[in-house]
Enzyme design. Structure first.
Site, PDB file in Angstrom:
ATOM      1  N   HIS A 126       9.833  -1.947  23.407  1.00 58.40           N
ATOM      2  CA  HIS A 126       9.202  -3.208  23.821  1.00 58.40           C
ATOM      3  C   HIS A 126      10.037  -3.807  24.951  1.00 58.40           C
ATOM      4  O   HIS A 126      11.253  -3.984  24.791  1.00 58.40           O
ATOM      5  CB  HIS A 126       9.147  -4.206  22.665  1.00 58.40           C
ATOM      6  CG  HIS A 126       8.440  -3.684  21.459  1.00 58.40           C
ATOM      7  ND1 HIS A 126       7.068  -3.537  21.400  1.00 58.40           N
ATOM      8  CD2 HIS A 126       8.915  -3.253  20.271  1.00 58.40           C
ATOM      9  CE1 HIS A 126       6.734  -3.049  20.216  1.00 58.40           C
ATOM     10  NE2 HIS A 126       7.826  -2.869  19.513  1.00 58.40           N
ATOM     11  N   ASN A 169       2.068  -6.546  15.676  1.00 56.89           N
ATOM     12  CA  ASN A 169       2.674  -7.761  15.119  1.00 56.89           C
ATOM     13  C   ASN A 169       3.621  -8.389  16.139  1.00 56.89           C
ATOM     14  O   ASN A 169       3.761  -9.607  16.214  1.00 56.89           O
ATOM     15  CB  ASN A 169       3.462  -7.414  13.859  1.00 56.89           C
ATOM     16  CG  ASN A 169       2.573  -6.951  12.730  1.00 56.89           C
ATOM     17  OD1 ASN A 169       1.807  -7.727  12.183  1.00 56.89           O
ATOM     18  ND2 ASN A 169       2.642  -5.676  12.389  1.00 56.89           N
ATOM     19  N   ALA A 203      10.199  -6.521  15.131  1.00 54.28           N
ATOM     20  CA  ALA A 203      10.661  -5.384  15.931  1.00 54.28           C
ATOM     21  C   ALA A 203      11.197  -5.774  17.303  1.00 54.28           C
ATOM     22  O   ALA A 203      11.414  -4.914  18.151  1.00 54.28           O
ATOM     23  CB  ALA A 203       9.526  -4.373  16.067  1.00 54.28           C
TER      24      ALA A 203
HETATM   25  N1  LIG Z   1       6.644  -8.303  12.426  1.00 54.49           N
HETATM   26  C1  LIG Z   1       6.860  -7.101  12.944  1.00 54.49           C
HETATM   27  O1  LIG Z   1       7.392  -6.960  14.071  1.00 54.49           O
HETATM   28  C2  LIG Z   1       6.490  -5.892  12.171  1.00 54.49           C
HETATM   29  C3  LIG Z   1       7.037  -4.654  12.538  1.00 54.49           C
HETATM   30  C4  LIG Z   1       6.696  -3.547  11.782  1.00 54.49           C
HETATM   31  C5  LIG Z   1       5.815  -3.653  10.724  1.00 54.49           C
HETATM   32  N2  LIG Z   1       5.269  -4.849  10.409  1.00 54.49           N
HETATM   33  C6  LIG Z   1       4.288  -4.989   9.313  1.00 54.49           C
HETATM   34  O2  LIG Z   1       4.963  -5.006   8.076  1.00 54.49           O
HETATM   35  C7  LIG Z   1       4.067  -4.596   7.037  1.00 54.49           C
HETATM   36  C8  LIG Z   1       4.768  -3.621   6.096  1.00 54.49           C
HETATM   37  O3  LIG Z   1       5.154  -2.454   6.794  1.00 54.49           O
HETATM   38  P1  LIG Z   1       5.667  -1.178   5.966  1.00 54.49           P
HETATM   39  O4  LIG Z   1       6.222  -0.202   6.948  1.00 54.49           O
HETATM   40  O5  LIG Z   1       6.534  -1.638   4.836  1.00 54.49           O
HETATM   41  O6  LIG Z   1       4.289  -0.632   5.391  1.00 54.49           O
HETATM   42  P2  LIG Z   1       4.042   0.374   4.153  1.00 54.49           P
HETATM   43  O7  LIG Z   1       2.686   0.920   4.355  1.00 54.49           O
HETATM   44  O8  LIG Z   1       5.185   1.335   4.008  1.00 54.49           O
HETATM   45  O9  LIG Z   1       4.073  -0.573   2.863  1.00 54.49           O
HETATM   46  C9  LIG Z   1       3.129  -1.569   2.645  1.00 54.49           C
HETATM   47  C10 LIG Z   1       2.809  -1.609   1.155  1.00 54.49           C
HETATM   48  O10 LIG Z   1       2.025  -2.767   0.937  1.00 54.49           O
HETATM   49  C11 LIG Z   1       0.950  -2.442   0.089  1.00 54.49           C
HETATM   50  N3  LIG Z   1      -0.198  -3.328   0.385  1.00 54.49           N
HETATM   51  C12 LIG Z   1      -0.944  -3.367   1.518  1.00 54.49           C
HETATM   52  N4  LIG Z   1      -1.892  -4.309   1.422  1.00 54.49           N
HETATM   53  C13 LIG Z   1      -1.756  -4.866   0.199  1.00 54.49           C
HETATM   54  C14 LIG Z   1      -2.456  -5.893  -0.508  1.00 54.49           C
HETATM   55  N5  LIG Z   1      -3.522  -6.518   0.027  1.00 54.49           N
HETATM   56  N6  LIG Z   1      -2.033  -6.232  -1.748  1.00 54.49           N
HETATM   57  C15 LIG Z   1      -0.963  -5.597  -2.300  1.00 54.49           C
HETATM   58  N7  LIG Z   1      -0.281  -4.603  -1.718  1.00 54.49           N
HETATM   59  C16 LIG Z   1      -0.656  -4.257  -0.455  1.00 54.49           C
HETATM   60  C17 LIG Z   1       0.613  -0.983   0.365  1.00 54.49           C
HETATM   61  O11 LIG Z   1      -0.007  -0.380  -0.764  1.00 54.49           O
HETATM   62  C18 LIG Z   1       1.995  -0.397   0.671  1.00 54.49           C
HETATM   63  O12 LIG Z   1       2.607   0.166  -0.470  1.00 54.49           O
HETATM   64  C19 LIG Z   1       2.845  -3.984   7.771  1.00 54.49           C
HETATM   65  O13 LIG Z   1       1.743  -4.906   7.755  1.00 54.49           O
HETATM   66  C20 LIG Z   1       3.327  -3.807   9.192  1.00 54.49           C
HETATM   67  O14 LIG Z   1       2.279  -3.887  10.148  1.00 54.49           O
HETATM   68  C21 LIG Z   1       5.609  -5.971  11.096  1.00 54.49           C
END
Ligand SMILES: NC(=O)c1ccc[n+]([C@@H]2O[C@H](COP(=O)([O-])OP(=O)(O)OC[C@H]3O[C@@H](n4cnc5c(N)ncnc54)[C@H](O)[C@@H]3O)[C@@H](O)[C@H]2O)c1
EC number: 1.4.1.21
Length: 244
Positions: free
Chosen positions: A196, A166, A111
């Protein structure tokens, strides 16, 4: 290309749409047993022999649970839930394990941006300030005025706000130090975006970046985050690599 997605939620769907011209087919595993007309669903976690890479868009817990199998497979591993690296035990185990693995690890900017600059000057950095402003609802709060709800380093931030920080971990990894990055998180009722602000102070120069992110369908995730992962993947297919 034929990736395997760990997690089939918001970010995976955005990446699939963004890369529809280069993804021929894909595997996915989601603990919620989500089904789709597209791709090949894996009932249990496994890494198919013919997938090209593993792309994690699930959770910090998923990274910690499956990294060993992924690194053993030798497939390249793209990680969106970078917050996992705030845990020093996990970080040390991961770093030990990659020594004997054929996998390359890709950590997209997520992000934020400017990590090309931060990484280039990491040796010369004195201090980095990260200020994050999000609507109160993102933190499950109902503040009527701006409130500073956290001040500290990324390790402590992720423990308090595991789904919101994150960014501070990715930034600290680019800096190469958790100690040099001071994180402040504000609950801000006057914004709709996830904002941010980064200020890096170094002997090479001082740099200020501001990111005003629109939310994705999952309001906790900025739309930019999955787009940066898609961009890292696309670069593999391009002859000219821009930035860095
Ligand atoms: N790096 C960054 O700057 C940044 C920014 C935003 C989000 N993220 C991270 O990205 C990830 C995904 O975000 P999103 O919006 O797609 O979330 P989301 O909730 O829409 O989708 C995540 C999916 O992963 C599945 N899941 C979670 N844990 C699991 C596991 N142990 N095994 C199998 N499936 C699993 C959930 O059931 C869900 O369907 C999150 O962890 C979020 O914190 C990172």
């Amino acid at each position: 290309m034929k990736p395997m997605f760990l997690g089939f939620g918001n970010s995976t769907k955005i990446i699939l749409k963004e890369l529809k011209d280069i993804i021929d087919d894909f595997y996915y595993y989601d603990e919620k047993k989500i089904t789709s007309d597209l791709g090949i669903r894996l009932e249990n976690f496994s890494i198919p022999e013919d997938c090209d890479m593993v792309i994690e868009c699930a959770s910090v817990g998923a990274v910690k649970k499956y990294y060993r199998e992924i690194l053993d497979s030798g497939k390249d591993f793209y990680i969106l839930s970078t917050g996992a690296f705030a845990d020093s035990t996990f970080r040390n185990n991961f770093m030990k394990k990659i020594v004997d693995s054929k996998s390359n690890i890709y950590i997209p900017s997520g992000a934020i941006g400017g990590l090309d600059v931060i990484y280039s000057i990491r040796k010369y950095i004195d201090k980095v300030f990260l200020k994050t402003f999000k609507p109160p609802i993102s933190f499950g709060r109902n503040d009527k005025k701006r409130e500073l709800i956290f001040s500290g380093n990324a390790i402590d931030a992720i423990n308090r706000f595991p789904k919101n920080t994150n960014v501070s971990v990715t930034l600290s990894l680019a800096v190469g130090s958790f100690e040099k990055v001071l994180v402040e998180i504000y609950s801000e009722p006057n914004v709709e975006k996830n904002i941010h602000k980064i200020e890096a102070i170094s002997s090479v120069g001082n740099y200020t970046f501001t990111f005003e992110n629109n939310q994705s369908p999952n309001p906790k995730t900025s739309l930019l985050a999955p787009l940066t992962l898609a961009a890292v993947l696309r670069k593999n297919f391009e002859k000219i690599k821009i930035g860095g």
